[in-house]
Design an enzyme around this catalytic site. Structure first.
Site, PDB file in Angstrom:
ATOM      1  N   CYS A  61      -4.811  -3.707   3.297  1.00 36.34           N
ATOM      2  CA  CYS A  61      -4.479  -3.286   4.661  1.00 36.34           C
ATOM      3  C   CYS A  61      -5.583  -3.542   5.691  1.00 36.34           C
ATOM      4  O   CYS A  61      -5.759  -4.680   6.129  1.00 36.34           O
ATOM      5  CB  CYS A  61      -4.065  -1.816   4.645  1.00 36.34           C
ATOM      6  SG  CYS A  61      -3.069  -1.334   6.094  1.00 36.34           S
TER       7      CYS A  61
ATOM      8  N   GLU B 213       0.851  -1.185   0.000  1.00 35.82           N
ATOM      9  CA  GLU B 213       0.000   0.000   0.000  1.00 35.82           C
ATOM     10  C   GLU B 213       0.892   1.243   0.000  1.00 35.82           C
ATOM     11  O   GLU B 213       1.975   1.248   0.591  1.00 35.82           O
ATOM     12  CB  GLU B 213      -0.888   0.002   1.251  1.00 35.82           C
ATOM     13  CG  GLU B 213      -1.911   1.125   1.285  1.00 35.82           C
ATOM     14  CD  GLU B 213      -2.798   1.065   2.527  1.00 35.82           C
ATOM     15  OE1 GLU B 213      -3.926   1.561   2.461  1.00 35.82           O
ATOM     16  OE2 GLU B 213      -2.345   0.522   3.562  1.00 35.82           O
TER      17      GLU B 213
ATOM     18  N   LYS C 230     -10.481  -0.176  -1.961  1.00 34.12           N
ATOM     19  CA  LYS C 230     -10.471  -0.569  -0.549  1.00 34.12           C
ATOM     20  C   LYS C 230     -11.834  -0.330   0.093  1.00 34.12           C
ATOM     21  O   LYS C 230     -12.377   0.783   0.051  1.00 34.12           O
ATOM     22  CB  LYS C 230      -9.394   0.226   0.177  1.00 34.12           C
ATOM     23  CG  LYS C 230      -9.181  -0.142   1.634  1.00 34.12           C
ATOM     24  CD  LYS C 230      -8.039   0.693   2.197  1.00 34.12           C
ATOM     25  CE  LYS C 230      -7.685   0.316   3.624  1.00 34.12           C
ATOM     26  NZ  LYS C 230      -6.560   1.137   4.126  1.00 34.12           N
TER      27      LYS C 230
END
Length: 273
Positions: A159, A40, A117
């Site tokens: 993440c 990321e 995301k």
């Protein structure tokens, strides 16, 4: 088949980060096929305005309007790899927010899919940064994404998604065989939870997990945990890099997935969906 995760300590500027990534790609083994995951914020690691200024529209003309995507496509083609751009800022037409997105390029340089995301990191952490509010800059994605590849379907995540097992269960039930986790996990949360969560996602879904994290102290003062790793479907850590810039590599045994799904068919045994 090779699985690779590139760990970086990215800074604010794309041209500096680009040089670090190019050096890691040039040092890869020559065997193919190879899947390479970037972390990321591989392109830009800074503050809100930097992400807004650097955001690119996905799929724009790569001749100049999207220099990061253009470089990613060239790398995939030049090195003959499946390259997954862990997470980078991407534009949303007509919005003052952006997405953080993972992009998948095949060895011809073609963009095969992308994921926005879903879970945004709006938390307080006992570190030198303290307050994290991704929702002030980013808009959340809405749907899980699988991308077909020679390694089997790739399940994309980013993440903070790692803390939400229902996402990975959806990906596994849809056929994922490799789960990808690019991240910039903080040093505090990473030390406590990074490896246990990654190994759990591998074990409960009987998939390989490739996790590329940021790993050091950044220009902004933020500290990330590192420990990028490749984990097999039995939960074994095949390769790990504690800190700093490096690439972790492991070979994928597709038959191991088939064997585990035959002898311990947890996905078929699941009662609560």
């Amino acid at each position: 088949m090779w699985l690779a995760a590139i760990q970086l300590v990215s800074g604010r500027h794309w041209h500096d980060n680009r040089e670090q990534i190019a050096a890691e790609l040039a040092a890869l083994p020559k065997e193919r096929p190879m899947l390479v995951l970037l972390p990321e914020n591989f392109a830009l690691f800074g503050e809100r305005q930097g992400y807004l200024d650097g955001a690119e529209a996905i799929g724009t003309d790569l001749s100049g309007a999207a220099p990061i995507q253009q470089q990613l496509a060239e790398w995939a083609r030049d090195f003959g790899i499946w390259l997954v751009a862990g997470a980078m800022p991407t534009a949303i037409a007509g919005s003052d927010h952006i997405h953080t997105s993972s992009l998948v390029f095949d060895p011809s340089g073609e963009l095969k899919g992308h994921y926005h995301k879903i879970h945004l990191f709006d938390v307080d952490v006992a570190d030198n940064h303290g307050r994290y509010r991704e929702s002030e800059t980013f808009s959340a994605g809405e749907a899980p994404v699988l991308v077909d590849s020679p390694f089997g379907p790739l399940g994309l995540s980013i993440c903070y998604d790692l803390r939400f097992p229902e996402l990975y269960r959806q990906l596994a039930r849809a056929g994922a065989r490799v789960l990808l986790v690019p991240a910039a996990f903080t040093a505090v949360t990473g030390e406590a939870h990074w490896e246990p969560l990654l190994r759990a996602r591998a074990i409960e879904n009987q998939c390989y997990v490739v996790a590329a994290n940021q790993g050091g102290t950044h220009e902004t003062g933020r500290q990330t945990w590192g420990h990028s790793m490749v984990i097999d479907p039995w939960g074994r850590v095949l390769a790990c890099q504690p800190s700093g810039r490096a690439t972790v590599l492991a070979q994928m045994d597709a038959e191991l997935i088939d064997e585990l799904q035959r002898t311990m068919p947890v996905l078929r045994h699941a009662r609560l969906l």
